[in-house]
Scaffold this motif. Sequence first.
Motif, PDB file in Angstrom:
ATOM      1  N   SER A  21      39.449  40.581  41.859  1.00  0.00           N
ATOM      2  CA  SER A  21      40.411  40.149  42.884  1.00  0.00           C
ATOM      3  C   SER A  21      40.824  38.700  42.668  1.00  0.00           C
ATOM      4  O   SER A  21      41.979  38.339  42.895  1.00  0.00           O
ATOM      5  N   THR A  41      36.339  44.472  47.737  1.00  0.00           N
ATOM      6  CA  THR A  41      37.580  45.247  47.704  1.00  0.00           C
ATOM      7  C   THR A  41      37.231  46.716  47.880  1.00  0.00           C
ATOM      8  O   THR A  41      36.383  47.236  47.165  1.00  0.00           O
ATOM      9  N   ASP A  61      44.972  45.964  42.005  1.00  0.00           N
ATOM     10  CA  ASP A  61      43.574  45.558  42.179  1.00  0.00           C
ATOM     11  C   ASP A  61      42.813  46.747  42.749  1.00  0.00           C
ATOM     12  O   ASP A  61      43.284  47.417  43.666  1.00  0.00           O
TER      13      ASP A  61
END
Lengths: 717, 86
Positions: A21, A41, A61
Amino acid sequence: MSAPDTGLLVALVGNPNTGKSTLFNALTGLRQRVGNYPGVTVARKSGTCDLGEGQKVELVDLPGLYSLSAASPDEQVVTDALAGNIAGDRRPDAVLLVVDATNLLRNLFLASQVAELGLPVVLVLNQADVAKEQGLRIDTDLLSRRLGGVPVVLTSAWKGEGVAEIRRALARALAEKTQLARVAWPAEIARALGDVAAAASAGTDRAVSAADAQRLLFDATPSTAERLGWSAAARDKVLRSARDRVRNAGYNPMAAEPLVHYAHLRALLDGVVAEGLGKAGRTAAVDRLLLHRVLGPVLFVGIMLGFFASVFWLAKFPMGWIQSGVDALKLFVAPPLEPYPMLQSLLADGIVGGVGAFLTFLPQILILFLFLGVLEDSGYMARAAFIMDRLFSWCGLNGKSFVPMLSGFACAIPSLLSTRTIEDPKARLATAFVVPFMSCSARFPVYALMCGAFIGPLYGAGWESVVMVAMHCVGLLFAVPTAFVLTRLVLKVKPQPFVLELPRYQLPKPRDVLWRMWQNAAEFVSKAGTVIFAITIVVWALSYFPRDAAVAERVRAASPTLSADALRARIQAAYVEQSYMGRFGKAVQPAFDPLGFDWKITVGVLASFPAREVIVSTLGVTYSVGEGAEADSQALRKAMQDARWPEGPRAGSPIFSLAAVLALMVFFALCSQCGPTVATLAQETGGWRWAALSFGYMTLLAWAVAALVYQVVSRLA
Amino acid sequence: MTPLSQLLPGQFGKLASLNPERGVDQRLMALGLLPGMVLKLIRKAPLGDPLAIEFAGQVVSLRLAEAENLIVDVSADCPIQRPRQP
Ligand SMILES: Nc1nc2c(ncn2[C@@H]2O[C@H](COP(=O)(O)OP(=O)(O)OP(=O)(O)O)[C@@H](O)[C@H]2O)c(=O)[nH]1
Ligand SMILES: [Mg+2]
């Protein structure tokens, strides 16, 4: 001038906590949340990345994972994305494989699996700064050659070092289709894989890649077969005989993949990493202290107490400033509007009074997220999970449930998303079900108002603090038995394994922590400007209209001897009482009578179901409508302190008695009053069933416990 | 041959066997915990469970119940191949 979009899609893949990230943010200029905990994430997020030379690609991502054999939903997101299995999403055209430079062996296992996908790859060795500090020297050229010529880039994403090289390498990888060298499977395993691929695609038009065949052969879980639509009946025999073949070659089919890959990687990495003299990290030493048998729990409790204490007391000063600002604004807007009483009331009472009351709590939100950010980015969060695991195991959960529950004290919505790191679906469901019980920051204004207006003045600051802390525990008090019953009796969750990487400690990065505070503050303020604003105006309108002049006449005629001020207040009360809101509140009030709520509180409670903070602005409106210029923040407190039951058995006694105040706070501690939480719960549990159950359960529980509190306390007092 | 759960904090061992059919062991194998790998029991959590073990340059938590099925050879001369402290 903007570069043309190539329409290409690049996925960021790698182990958890490697810096994907951070790199995503550096490459796209966006701001994804970053933190030193494996599993920050949990969903895919995309942005545009400029490769230079007039080329733009879409970068995605993704959550981190250790192996493509996905166990938890966040890992499933990655395998789905790589297979092009997410609705509205294509298969990526290339993979940016992010690897922790300090631990190549473990990280490259995933790379070996990704190699089988046959996609162009750029290998990013991130956290080069740490590797250097540890005295590691990595021969990137040799590694690149051994990996079949894929670009290998050494970066420190956090400092932005090497990011330009990544852009160039990515352009090259897309142009030259550089692929990772694949492992040479032992002959029998290769044949077994061939058998599986052939059988899975036989007689259909489904494409079964080499990577798919490996997942089918090596994974115990059927998720790949289900994605391909290969039925259990068809695959069972094929897989059994293919696995027998692997077994005959001397490998356990469930262990063959890591055994072959790790043996290959060990040889591949030979001579790539030179260990020079470096500083031993301080992680082990810090852990000796923070995970000490005695000191560890003491420090844990201390940190948690410090966390909540500072949220309460540190925020007091900035809150006072905002309060004065709001009062000053009121005094500023009200007088010029004297000739237009309705407009004056709308602006001063409705907007400034209501929304202002809400905005006062901004400092608390900031401090809360400051602490969460520091705990997470330092690496302590994983240790907290480690310490708490034992307690969670009694409820059939594991330490990974700690993070959603702690961040539930800030806001339930991101916490519900963070339950995705929990592997077992039932354990995840149970965790998600109790997260809304945590005393989120939206409950704080309610407690602060009640304690500040009643507990503090009546019983002193000491009791005010005690009640504040107690209110934050009420939710927890009911969450634990709820989780226990749910996991043991209803869902029958099996004992959970607890495999969590404990990352190295680092100094929290101010940029990441501040950014997280800023994002949450922005969200809070925009909520004040939208939802809270809208509901406040509706509540104001409902308590202002109808405004028949006859009402005022009647009051004046009935009490001709009153002073001007007293008369004004009397008229005010008469108007509010006959407003739409007054009539409605009085009709519903009997349902809340056992809790000691009058019709104004009842209205506040009902208006708070979409968002619980609304109660503060609603009380601000109903208790100050028409007060205009005179009303300041003290006026709301005073109006509430002076409020008396006008009639009925409790006539003359204060509405906000100790019993009613406690009942109101307990009600807010337990009730499900947050639209977005209910919606997120539905989304995360795959349907409205559990969301509806949660709503009903929490609301009924809140009513029953609040009624109990009121009845008991009012009898004792 | 001892179960990992019976190692003392600070003690090294070489993994002799695990059970590849179990989900936890599959996760550990993906992290590189394979037979022959040197590991170290760093400590037990303050409440006695879970454990923190170190292998292949990483520290990972593991519950006692799961560590019982990981068989470790403590007589092997491991400390020479000490895993690097992360
Ligand atoms: N020292 C150092 N730390 C870094 C670097 N890049 C990232 N970090 C830190 O590593 C931690 C993890 O970074 P993230 O970007 O959240 O990692 P991620 O791979 O997205 O992690 P998950 O989303 O949990 O899979 C954060 O604390 C970062 O600040 C780097 O180049 N050097
Ligand atoms: Mg991330």
